[in-house]
Enzyme design. Structure first.
Site, PDB file in Angstrom:
ATOM      1  N   HIS A   1      -7.456  -0.619  -0.671  1.00 11.21           N
ATOM      2  CA  HIS A   1      -7.962   0.181   0.439  1.00 11.21           C
ATOM      3  C   HIS A   1      -9.490   0.196   0.411  1.00 11.21           C
ATOM      4  O   HIS A   1     -10.110   0.765  -0.480  1.00 11.21           O
ATOM      5  CB  HIS A   1      -7.430   1.616   0.435  1.00 11.21           C
ATOM      6  CG  HIS A   1      -7.397   2.204   1.826  1.00 11.21           C
ATOM      7  ND1 HIS A   1      -6.275   2.161   2.623  1.00 11.21           N
ATOM      8  CD2 HIS A   1      -8.343   2.807   2.569  1.00 11.21           C
ATOM      9  CE1 HIS A   1      -6.523   2.734   3.792  1.00 11.21           C
ATOM     10  NE2 HIS A   1      -7.787   3.120   3.779  1.00 11.21           N
TER      11      HIS A   1
ATOM     12  N   GLU B   1       4.677  -2.936   1.869  1.00 12.81           N
ATOM     13  CA  GLU B   1       4.300  -1.536   1.718  1.00 12.81           C
ATOM     14  C   GLU B   1       5.037  -0.698   2.748  1.00 12.81           C
ATOM     15  O   GLU B   1       5.329  -1.173   3.849  1.00 12.81           O
ATOM     16  CB  GLU B   1       2.792  -1.353   1.949  1.00 12.81           C
ATOM     17  CG  GLU B   1       1.908  -2.155   1.030  1.00 12.81           C
ATOM     18  CD  GLU B   1       0.441  -1.979   1.366  1.00 12.81           C
ATOM     19  OE1 GLU B   1      -0.394  -2.306   0.512  1.00 12.81           O
ATOM     20  OE2 GLU B   1       0.127  -1.527   2.481  1.00 12.81           O
TER      21      GLU B   1
ATOM     22  N   HIS C   1       2.705  -4.220   5.958  1.00 18.02           N
ATOM     23  CA  HIS C   1       3.077  -2.796   5.988  1.00 18.02           C
ATOM     24  C   HIS C   1       3.703  -2.504   7.343  1.00 18.02           C
ATOM     25  O   HIS C   1       3.026  -2.094   8.289  1.00 18.02           O
ATOM     26  CB  HIS C   1       1.842  -1.922   5.762  1.00 18.02           C
ATOM     27  CG  HIS C   1       2.143  -0.463   5.631  1.00 18.02           C
ATOM     28  ND1 HIS C   1       1.320   0.403   4.939  1.00 18.02           N
ATOM     29  CD2 HIS C   1       3.168   0.301   6.092  1.00 18.02           C
ATOM     30  CE1 HIS C   1       1.827   1.622   4.990  1.00 18.02           C
ATOM     31  NE2 HIS C   1       2.941   1.575   5.703  1.00 18.02           N
TER      32      HIS C   1
END
Length: 237
Positions: free
Chosen positions: A190, A70, A43
């Site tokens: 997450h 991401e 990310h």
């Protein structure tokens, strides 16, 4: 079996704390695959406080499994992913200064924007996933963008799991069913951990992939990276 994609952002955070190239992000990505990971997730953020754009370019030719990038679809991000062409791009609504992803998209007011982004990515042969919560109407709105998948934001599950696993997982099981009925694949991520991952996998149908970084890398400090990846894979059988 559900795929495990290892998010290696925290490896880059540790490297950047001292400068230089220790630990080596590229070597860790290759090792994660060698130890059984089904994919690598990164990310990159605008301030490059962990994964840098240069890392993304360097990783691309090394990854033999799936590469998931991401990020918020700014023009800089889109330039990066359209050049790199990973297996999958996961679209998140993070502000540039967000510490970590902490909410999914509110799709309806962003429908035209997300539809345009999804179209650009798919035309480049990149699978798309939109980061969402468990609201079922919001998931149906996500399907209207043409996205291939949604990724369910699982921090609320992780927070409630120690108190009431059944109540914690219920909205995610329903959300996954709604996504499946809308023709979408289901990812999740997450705060999934060795404590709560197996229960989640056993109670959420249609799950294709989980992306885990912070908790997995933290566990590796005690168990070692190879044993940690094997333990997470065991949870996903």
């Amino acid at each position: 079996m559900v795929n495990l994609s290892v998010n290696i952002n925290k490896i880059a955070t540790l490297r950047n704390a001292r400068g230089g190239n220790v630990p080596n992000v590229e070597n860790v990505a290759v090792d994660c695959e060698r130890f059984g990971a089904n994919g690598i997730t990164v990310h990159p953020r605008p301030d490059e406080r962990h994964i840098r754009h240069a890392d993304v370019y360097a990783l691309r030719p090394l990854i033999r499994t799936e590469f998931n990038i991401e990020g918020y679809p700014s023009e800089d991000f889109m330039t990066l992913v359209l050049q790199v062409k990973p297996t999958q791009v996961t679209l998140v609504p993070d502000a540039p200064d967000a510490l970590t992803s902490n909410a999914g998209w509110d799709v309806a007011p962003n429908l035209d924007f997300l539809t345009g982004i999804v179209t650009r990515l798919q035309e480049a042969g990149i699978r798309t996933s939109i980061f969402v919560g468990t609201d079922e109407e919001n998931i149906r709105q996500a399907a209207k963008t043409g996205t291939d998948r949604v990724e369910l934001y699982t921090e609320p599950y992780a927070q409630m799991y120690p108190k009431d696993p059944e109540q914690a997982v219920a909205p995610f099981a329903a959300a996954a069913e709604a996504a499946h009925k809308a023709g979408l694949g289901v990812n999740a991520g997450h705060d999934l951990s060795l404590e709560n991952l197996k229960y989640f996998k056993d109670h959420v149908n249609h799950l294709l992939e989980v992306s885990i970084g912070h908790q997995l890398i933290s566990d590796a400090l005690y168990l070692g990276l190879e044993q940690t990846i094997k333990a997470y894979k065991e949870c996903l059988k």
